[in-house]
Design an enzyme around this catalytic site. Structure first.
Site, short mmCIF file in Angstrom:
data_model
loop_
_atom_site.label_atom_id
_atom_site.label_comp_id
_atom_site.label_asym_id
_atom_site.label_seq_id
_atom_site.Cartn_x
_atom_site.Cartn_y
_atom_site.Cartn_z
N THR A 268 0.82 -1.22 0.00
CA THR A 268 0.00 0.00 0.00
C THR A 268 0.85 1.27 0.00
O THR A 268 1.94 1.31 0.57
CB THR A 268 -0.94 0.02 1.22
N ASP A 333 7.02 -6.61 7.76
CA ASP A 333 6.30 -5.33 7.74
C ASP A 333 7.27 -4.17 7.48
O ASP A 333 7.12 -3.09 8.03
CB ASP A 333 5.53 -5.13 9.06
N TRP A 421 6.90 6.85 9.75
CA TRP A 421 6.40 7.88 8.83
C TRP A 421 6.88 9.27 9.24
O TRP A 421 6.80 10.21 8.44
CB TRP A 421 4.86 7.87 8.81
#
Ligand code: CA
Length: 705
Positions: A268, A333, A421
């Site tokens: 994604t 991940d 992030w």
């Protein structure tokens, strides 16, 4: 209070079915002229955003996403005089991750649940606000809090990605909805948390959801009309159907065995985008595999393109020009959705156009952004999943010790990454990149009972293993990395992990907030601490700076939350937790005071004994397993998500007496606790409750009577 859910909107569902992207909005003003004076950002301004340091026109401060400002009125000599100019209360205790956008005296930002705020950037007075009214049930699909990273402003409009998958265009002057479009299939567990970018009249937006089972893609919508211009899927779909692009035909050869398309595949595009106008390349960072566990996802091996990759696309068509995969066959991940910075660096005597990224996997990459050629890659935190990188290709050298098929393994970095992030920044004057780095291990093991269950946590990894991590193993620091010398220049140790994004300026400054509730400035060349202020809460967002009337301001969204704050349990406890989320704006000699904290949440009175646990060890163990798959992602390992959500160990007798009503009948949907009817049975809910009561009894044993 029941919120009208967009998922139930019949007109939208119909439009999705018919392939009609645009919804005409009651009360909105469709097709009004673009060039209004408010928010009048055009392509030329976006390309030259760095030349307008008084504004902060786009997410990363410019298409190169350097988060560097030429403003130097606030500098290393006077930053100690910085004080609060004004603050704005967003009225939330969930995480704040937005980068504010400043255009000609207006400040546009977002809070939790994708709410948009427009403020006077000088005074903080609210001009308008927009609430997309996201249904509480969507919160259960947001792996990493109901956060939003901000808006894009272009052509008199403000663009925001909404948690439930909508992309909305608002009038920059009034906040009225101009158009909105459902960018995702509402039947799949997609969410949007990332900030849109506008490139050549197109709004670029991705989405998240790979922990739950989705197929990643990035889309471009016409900024004026909301019409879909192109969509690039990052992983192949069902091989029984035709692949959407030649790039996906090539990618499909790297997926072997398994039926990944039933789960989604992942990849994604949930955060990072950058653009080089000269090369006309749009850079896209892609996420982890879905499920995480590659031994289930692609049991025959393979690199699983384009997971955990940096993609260079043509912004007009979405055509793939080159790709670089940071983590082939990702099993941990390890997203490559982390912030990408474009810069021109002298390497071996030649100026190279580079792209830099510090993805979750712990290596700092320098690529040639014209070709995707690997220039260098070095561990910037502890790395145990790989033995290093091939110096020619950048391909990781596997560490057999990281194979968790037979037994569980402790791996560095964790699923939270050596860097997540939280944006890093690059200062052309010092040549350094300022990374919000962290050291967190994770324990990986197979989930023996895993089978795909729609809309649920679908990682195929045993999530109960994470609970046992000792807090002492977790740390965080501000890392100044020299991308040419390929090593650390300096670091500042913080109280814990999950600290804020960074901003650097021509005033020889680096600004960063911390999880312990401080907002600080350091010398950009040496890391010397120069100033800090309480922020009232843990800070995870990145600051920006702008100027009005000769006064330079520094703005930061202060609101503790996000993945680590929710799932980290005891280790995620933030010293700075307490207040709700605020926008804090500082200036030299500012004298405003931090607002008072909100009243504390109701907890079990100290003299009230916890309810007795009348459950077998087997039932408590079942409750723990169910909690780790259904509840932990929001309520935290060990049922602790302090400051963000109520500490379930402190739940009152009233909560426990109504436990099944809350969990299965949605009694607290108004407080964003969704119903788990259809996902958990009454017996399973009892087991979860037994587990929580057992935790409470252990934690508060001295209080029991
Ligand atoms: Ca992920």
């Amino acid at each position: 209070m029941k919120v009208q859910g967009p998922r139930n909107h019949p007109a939208r569902a119909l439009a999705v079915l018919l392939g009609l992207a645009v919804i005409a909005c009651g009360g909105g003003k469709p097709q009004q002229p673009l060039a209004t004076p408010v928010g009048a950002v055009d392509d030329a301004r976006l390309r030259a955003a760095a030349d307008e340091p008084a504004n902060w026109l786009t997410h990363g401060g410019g298409y190169a996403e350097q988060r560097y400002s030429r403003l130097d009125r606030v500098n290393a000599e006077n930053v100690a005089r910085l004080g609060l100019a004004w603050s704005f209360d967003t009225g939330t205790r969930r995480g704040l991750e937005a980068t504010p956008i400043i255009v000609d005296g207006m400040l546009y930002t977002t809070g939790s649940w994708s709410k948009v705020y427009a403020l006077d950037a000088r005074t903080g007075s609210l001009r308008w606000t927009w609430n997309p009214e996201v249904a509480a049930s969507v919160g259960a699909l947001a792996c990493c809090d109901v956060v939003n990273r901000g808006v894009a402003v272009y052509g008199g409009r403000v663009y925001v990605g909404v948690l439930d998958g909508r992309l909305a265009a608002l009038d920059a002057a009034t906040g009225e909805l101009v158009w909105e479009v459902q960018t995702t299939d509402p039947e799949r567990p997609y969410t949007i948390t990332g900030a849109p970018r506008v490139v050549k009249g197109k709004v670029i937006i991705g989405n998240g959801g790979a922990e739950y089972g989705v197929r990643g893609y990035v889309s471009a919508y016409d900024a004026r009309s909301g019409k879909l211009a192109w969509r690039f899927y990052t992983v192949p779909g069902d091989p029984a159907h035709r692949f959407e692009s030649p790039a996906l035909e090539r990618a499909a050869e790297t997926w072997k065995g398994g039926e990944w398309w039933k789960v989604g595949g992942g990849g994604t595009v949930w955060d990072s985008l950058a653009y080089d106008p000269e090369l006309d390349l749009l850079y896209v960072g892609t996420g982890n595999g879905s499920p995480w566990n590659k031994f289930v996802r692609s049991p025959g091996g393979g690199d699983n393109l384009y997971l955990a990759s940096i993609l260079a696309l043509r912004p007009d068509s979405g055509e793939l020009v080159w790709h670089f995969q940071t983590t082939p066959g990702d099993a941990f991940d390890y997203t490559a959705t982390q912030h990408m910075i474009l810069a021109d660096l002298e390497i071996d005597g030649a100026i190279r156009k580079v792209l830099m990224q510090a993805p979750k996997n712990g290596f700092f990459y320098v690529l040639d952004r014209e070709t995707g050629e690997f220039l260098s890659g070095d561990a910037y935190v502890e790395v145990t999943w790989a033995k290093g990188l091939d110096p020619q290709t950048g391909r990781p050298i596997p560490n057999p010790e990281a194979d968790y098929r037979r037994e569980s393994r402790t791996i560095y970095p964790s699923t939270l990454g050596g860097h997540n992030w939280q944006p890093m920044s690059f200062n052309p004057k010092t040549g350094l990149v300022y990374i919000p780095a962290q050291e967190i291990p994770a324990v990986f093991g197979m989930d023996p009972d895993w089978r795909y269950r729609p809309g649920e946590w679908n990682t195929a990894v045993d999530m109960t293993l994470t609970v046992e991590l000792p807090r002492e193993l977790v740390s965080g620091h501000l890392l100044a990395w020299d991308p040419r010398k390929r090593r650390e220049a300096w670091r500042v140790e913080h109280a814990s992990a999950w600290n804020g994004g960074t901003l650097t300026t021509a005033g020889n400054l680096v600004f960063q907030g911390t999880s312990s509730g401080r907002f600080a400035a350091y010398r950009a060349d040496s890391g010397m601490p120069l100033w800090d202020s309480p922020a009232g809460t843990g800070v995870i967002a990145a600051p920006v700076t702008y100027a009005i009337g000769g006064i330079q301001y520094v703005a930061i969204m202060a609101g503790w939350g996000g993945a680590f704050a929710l799932v980290g349990g005891d280790a995620g406890a933030s010293l700075g937790v307490g207040r709700g989320g605020q926008l804090l704006v500082f200036r030299l000699d500012g004298t405003a005071a931090l607002p008072d904290p909100p009243p504390p949440r109701p907890t079990r009175p100290a003299d009230e004994a916890p309810l007795r646990v009348d459950a077998s060890n087997e039932m408590i163990a079942l409750g723990e397993a169910l909690f780790s798959k259904n509840c932990m992602v929001c309520h935290g390992a060990g049922a602790v998500a302090p400051g963000v959500l109520p500490d379930l160990r402190h739940s009152t007798r009233e909560v426990h007496e109504n436990f099944a009503v809350i969990v299965l009948q949605g009694a607290r949907e108004g407080q964003a606790m969704p119903s788990f009817a259809g996902r958990l049975t009454a017996a399973e809910v009892s087991a979860v409750q037994a587990y929580i009561l057992d935790l409470a009894a252990q934690e508060f044993a001295p209080l029991s009577k």
